[in-house]
Motif scaffolding. Structure first.
Motif, short mmCIF file in Angstrom:
data_model
loop_
_atom_site.label_atom_id
_atom_site.label_comp_id
_atom_site.label_asym_id
_atom_site.label_seq_id
_atom_site.Cartn_x
_atom_site.Cartn_y
_atom_site.Cartn_z
N MET A 72 0.85 -1.17 0.00
CA MET A 72 0.00 0.00 0.00
C MET A 72 0.90 1.23 0.00
O MET A 72 1.84 1.32 0.78
CB MET A 72 -0.89 -0.03 1.24
CG MET A 72 -1.97 1.00 1.22
SD MET A 72 -3.11 0.98 2.65
CE MET A 72 -3.74 -0.66 2.66
N GLU A 73 0.62 2.15 -0.87
CA GLU A 73 1.41 3.37 -1.00
C GLU A 73 1.16 4.34 0.16
O GLU A 73 0.10 4.31 0.78
CB GLU A 73 1.07 4.08 -2.31
CG GLU A 73 1.42 3.29 -3.55
CD GLU A 73 2.92 3.13 -3.73
OE1 GLU A 73 3.66 4.11 -3.51
OE2 GLU A 73 3.34 2.02 -4.10
N LYS A 74 2.14 5.20 0.38
CA LYS A 74 2.04 6.18 1.47
C LYS A 74 0.82 7.09 1.29
O LYS A 74 0.13 7.40 2.26
CB LYS A 74 3.33 7.00 1.52
CG LYS A 74 3.35 7.98 2.66
CD LYS A 74 4.64 8.76 2.71
CE LYS A 74 4.58 9.74 3.87
NZ LYS A 74 5.79 10.49 4.04
N THR A 75 0.55 7.49 0.06
CA THR A 75 -0.60 8.38 -0.19
C THR A 75 -1.92 7.68 0.13
O THR A 75 -2.84 8.30 0.65
CB THR A 75 -0.61 8.88 -1.64
OG1 THR A 75 -0.58 7.75 -2.52
CG2 THR A 75 0.58 9.78 -1.92
N GLU A 76 -2.00 6.37 -0.17
CA GLU A 76 -3.21 5.60 0.15
C GLU A 76 -3.42 5.54 1.66
O GLU A 76 -4.54 5.71 2.16
CB GLU A 76 -3.12 4.18 -0.40
CG GLU A 76 -3.16 4.06 -1.91
CD GLU A 76 -2.95 2.63 -2.34
OE1 GLU A 76 -3.92 1.84 -2.19
OE2 GLU A 76 -1.85 2.30 -2.78
N ASP A 90 -5.73 -4.99 8.30
CA ASP A 90 -5.40 -6.07 7.36
C ASP A 90 -4.00 -5.91 6.77
O ASP A 90 -3.29 -6.88 6.57
CB ASP A 90 -6.42 -6.12 6.22
CG ASP A 90 -7.78 -6.63 6.69
OD1 ASP A 90 -7.86 -7.24 7.77
OD2 ASP A 90 -8.77 -6.39 5.97
N HIS A 91 -3.62 -4.67 6.52
CA HIS A 91 -2.33 -4.42 5.89
C HIS A 91 -1.16 -4.60 6.85
O HIS A 91 -0.11 -5.12 6.47
CB HIS A 91 -2.30 -3.00 5.30
CG HIS A 91 -1.05 -2.69 4.55
ND1 HIS A 91 -0.77 -3.25 3.33
CD2 HIS A 91 0.00 -1.90 4.86
CE1 HIS A 91 0.41 -2.81 2.92
NE2 HIS A 91 0.89 -1.99 3.83
N SER A 124 6.56 8.04 8.77
CA SER A 124 5.73 7.06 8.07
C SER A 124 4.86 6.34 9.08
O SER A 124 5.26 6.11 10.23
CB SER A 124 6.60 6.07 7.29
OG SER A 124 7.10 5.06 8.14
N PHE A 125 3.67 5.97 8.67
CA PHE A 125 2.74 5.30 9.57
C PHE A 125 3.32 3.97 10.03
O PHE A 125 3.16 3.59 11.19
CB PHE A 125 1.38 5.10 8.89
CG PHE A 125 0.32 4.57 9.81
CD1 PHE A 125 -0.21 5.36 10.80
CD2 PHE A 125 -0.12 3.26 9.70
CE1 PHE A 125 -1.18 4.88 11.68
CE2 PHE A 125 -1.09 2.76 10.56
CZ PHE A 125 -1.62 3.57 11.55
#
Length: 190
Positions: free
Chosen positions: A1-5, A26-27, A69-70
């Motif tokens: 999953m991209e950072k923007t998503e 889930d990710h 970053s998350f």
């Protein structure tokens, strides 16, 4: 999953869309479980840790800033949680009367799981490492993270982590049984 998503999902979650957090779960559930499992060495503890980490992340989502970053933010929460669990374990060894143990103060079930998972030589090394050293080893070797990403998690400079990792490898080599074919205890080494 991209950072923007991820950032888009987080904005929706902060706006009240709880359903979107399931996508985040889930990710990140499996990578956080793997990290916690390697830190704690016990499947049940790791499963509990993942739930706690993801719950704390949701609970404190307003404190998350997009400059970090998350994933790094989640790993920092996981690191802090696992370090606390390890401290409690250490305390339980120091205060055995507070915890259920056999007559000689050992928990044979945990010992057997550790031996089966890590193997005796690796268990010997792993127990001598601090929580921060375990984290560095897990993130660098098992998860193949770059020093720059680990630096964010541990709030250190990448060059310092690179040096720390080199020292950590030397430390592990000192603790590892000799590679001449037989370990100090007479068992064949690998």
């Amino acid at each position: 999953m991209e950072k923007t998503e991820i950032e888009s999902l987080l904005k929706e979650i902060k706006a009240g869309s709880l359903e979107q957090y399931e996508i985040i779960i889930d990710h990140y559930q499996q990578p956080i479980f793997t990290y916690c499992y390697h830190m704690l060495g016990h499947r049940q503890d790791a499963e509990d840790a993942v739930q706690e980490v993801l719950f704390r992340a949701y609970e404190h989502l307003e404190q998350y800033t997009y400059s970090l970053s998350f994933a790094a933010w989640l790993y920092r929460i996981a690191y802090n949680h696992c370090a606390n669990v390890l401290k409690r374990r250490k305390l339980s060894r120091l205060l055995p009367f507070l915890y259920s143990r056999d007559q000689d103060g050992r928990n044979y079930v945990e010992d057997q799981i550790d031996r089966d998972y890590f193997g005796e030589p690796l268990e010997h090394i792993w127990r001598r490492l601090s929580a921060e050293e375990r984290t560095l080893m897990i993130l660098r070797v098992l998860e193949e993270k770059e020093y720059e990403e680990i630096a964010i998690l541990l709030d250190k400079k990448p060059a310092a982590l690179r040096k720390q990792f080199e020292r950590l490898l030397k430390k592990c080599q000192r603790y590892f049984p000799t590679a001449k074919g037989v370990a100090d205890n007479g068992q064949k080494s690998f």
